[in-house]
Write a protein that holds these residues in place. Structure first.
Motif, mmCIF file in Angstrom:
data_model
loop_
_atom_site.group_PDB
_atom_site.id
_atom_site.type_symbol
_atom_site.label_atom_id
_atom_site.label_comp_id
_atom_site.label_asym_id
_atom_site.label_seq_id
_atom_site.Cartn_x
_atom_site.Cartn_y
_atom_site.Cartn_z
ATOM 1 N N TRP A 62 -3.276 43.109 -72.748
ATOM 2 C CA TRP A 62 -3.654 43.660 -74.041
ATOM 3 C C TRP A 62 -4.670 44.774 -73.862
ATOM 4 C CZ3 TRP A 62 -0.703 42.024 -77.949
ATOM 5 C CH2 TRP A 62 -0.050 40.790 -77.805
ATOM 6 N N SER A 63 -4.681 45.697 -74.828
ATOM 7 C CA SER A 63 -5.578 46.842 -74.742
ATOM 8 C C SER A 63 -6.213 47.106 -76.103
ATOM 9 C CB SER A 63 -4.810 48.086 -74.285
ATOM 10 O OG SER A 63 -5.602 49.244 -74.395
ATOM 11 N N TRP A 64 -7.535 47.373 -76.097
ATOM 12 C CA TRP A 64 -8.273 47.750 -77.302
ATOM 13 C C TRP A 64 -8.804 49.172 -77.130
ATOM 14 C CZ3 TRP A 64 -7.783 42.966 -75.449
ATOM 15 C CH2 TRP A 64 -7.538 41.917 -76.356
ATOM 16 N N GLN A 65 -8.648 49.998 -78.173
ATOM 17 C CA GLN A 65 -9.056 51.396 -78.088
ATOM 18 C C GLN A 65 -9.775 51.820 -79.360
ATOM 19 O OE1 GLN A 65 -5.834 54.047 -76.969
ATOM 20 N NE2 GLN A 65 -4.716 52.379 -75.965
ATOM 21 N N ARG A 66 -10.690 52.791 -79.205
ATOM 22 C CA ARG A 66 -11.309 53.431 -80.360
ATOM 23 C C ARG A 66 -11.969 54.732 -79.905
ATOM 24 N NH1 ARG A 66 -16.658 51.560 -83.091
ATOM 25 N NH2 ARG A 66 -16.667 53.801 -83.442
ATOM 26 N N GLU A 67 -12.334 55.553 -80.890
ATOM 27 C CA GLU A 67 -13.081 56.774 -80.622
ATOM 28 C C GLU A 67 -14.496 56.628 -81.166
ATOM 29 O OE1 GLU A 67 -10.786 59.913 -82.366
ATOM 30 O OE2 GLU A 67 -9.450 60.070 -80.620
ATOM 31 N N PHE A 68 -15.423 57.400 -80.587
ATOM 32 C CA PHE A 68 -16.795 57.442 -81.094
ATOM 33 C C PHE A 68 -17.327 58.851 -80.906
ATOM 34 C CE2 PHE A 68 -16.964 56.169 -76.655
ATOM 35 C CZ PHE A 68 -17.999 56.920 -76.124
#
Length: 415
Positions: A62-68
């Protein structure tokens, strides 16, 4: 100093039971099961035999992604660290496409310097969590370790992994090994930082002195300022990385049923030459002595705690994780369950070694209620590869992380 919190909305990617690609909203702190439950891709674990419909989840990666976003002022800091308070468990962290961390222990805090990998404006972070099954199988093929409560042949090598043992199933709990970012994650921007804070108590003739030490990184000639607070009132203060504070009119902390639980706050700040705060840490403490009295007697040897010189008749229970999906627990849950224990006249709780070193809210609540904590290290109902140097080094780092995180709590009675 500034913190950039990365908790909140992320995106989950992976494949479902049929192998179809998924892209779903995710919440951090959280875990894959909670994200799939929120998206109605899984049924309630606790209803009838729905556990069977959860078994496939741990077989996937599984993979979790986001931008900041980073402003120019953030990049003026010489140090920008990524702090991961809990990654479950075999995790690879990438920032702007570069691998910056590989984690392999659910019980550790992971910290890495990010400054060279960041850019002004938009940045992207990804946390990839691998299925634990191949790693467990590889460990079992290398050396088989006997384990109890083994729910499935795929989990035969679970003792090779530093992961919550009961997530693989227990005589009281379901088989639902989790994955994800289960505790807070953030960026810490600093010009200098406090690495560690140590508080030692010296009790003598009704007085209490606090011997204080702060370990600093890149501090140069900056100074530390210590303050002692009680019920919103500043009691005393002193300067120095190593110093002593005498507690005026000390009020002692007692176990439930033996007295009150007054709590003090120790604040340490790292200051520059102009008195500006570069970093700060707080510790909430109780003033007490703790001894384990083991003396020969007619039956063999005594085994009793003494707090502030008074023996404690221990009355308590064993604490297992209050939810298979740890991030679902809130402070109110700890308050309700531990409050019930205190109301039943318990004064000690064993934090069992098949779960986790608990959330701060667990220990803070025990501090407030006067519940002593018998704290297990995370080894339960199994044999472990203590012959393996890499495994032992991982466990040593785990122990250091948690001792430093929890040692100031007055509730801690025994490790």
């Amino acid at each position: 100093m500034e913190n950039i919190e990365l908790d909140g909305d992320w995106e989950l990617q992976g494949n479902d039971e049929q192998g179809t690609a998924l892209r779903l909203p995710a919440t951090v702190p959280g875990c894959v099961h909670l994200d799939l439950l929120a998206a109605e891709r899984l049924p309630d674990l606790w209803y009838r035999d729905n556990e069977l419909q959860h078994h496939w989840v741990c077989e996937r990666d599984w993979s979790w992604q986001r931008e900041f976003e980073l402003a120019e002022r953030h990049l003026d800091y010489p140090s920008i660290q990524l702090h991961c308070d809990g990654l479950d468990t075999l995790a690879q962290v990438l920032v702007n496409g570069e691998e910056i961390l590989r984690a392999d222990n659910m019980f550790r805090r992971w910290v890495v310097e990010l400054r060279p990998h960041l850019q002004p404006g938009r940045n992207r972070i990804e946390v990839r969590c691998a299925s634990p099954i191949p790693a467990m199988q590889a460990g079992d093929e290398r050396f088989h370790l006997h384990a109890w409560n083994l729910q499935h042949a795929d989990f035969a090598g679970k003792s090779w992994l530093r992961k919550m043992a009961c997530s693989f199933g227990w005589d009281w709990g379901p088989r639902a090994p989790t994955a994800g970012i289960y505790r807070p994650i953030r960026l810490e921007c600093r010009r200098a930082r406090l690495d560690d804070v140590y508080i030692d108590q010296d009790h003598h003739d009704g007085s209490v002195d606090l011997h204080l030490r702060a370990d600093t990184a890149d501090a140069g000639d900056r100074r530390c300022r210590w303050q002692l607070w009680h019920e919103g009132r500043l009691l005393t203060e002193a300067d120095g990385a190593n110093t002593t504070l005498a507690v005026p009119e000390p009020q002692l902390w007692w176990p439930n049923g033996m007295g009150a639980q007054p709590l003090y706050t120790v604040l340490v700040e790292l200051l520059d030459e102009e008195g500006r705060v570069l970093d700060r840490q707080r510790r909430r403490i109780g003033l007490r002595t703790m001894a384990l009295q083991r003396q020969a007697d007619q039956w063999g040897e005594s085994f009793q705690f003494a707090v502030n010189g008074r023996p404690v008749f221990a009355k308590g229970a064993n604490w297992i994780p209050a939810d298979t999906f740890l991030p679902r627990l809130r402070r109110a849950d700890f308050g309700r369950l531990l409050g019930d224990a205190a109301a039943a006249h318990m004064n000690i709780i064993r934090c069992w070694g098949g779960g986790v070193y608990e959330e701060a809210a667990f220990y803070e609540t025990c501090d407030e209620l006067g519940l002593l904590v018998w704290q297990d290290f995370m080894f339960a109902c199994s044999t472990y590869p203590s012959f393996d140097a890499d495994w032992l080094a991982n466990v040593e780092a785990e122990a250091r992380d948690n001792l430093r995180r929890l040692r100031h709590h007055p509730c801690i009675a025994l490790w």
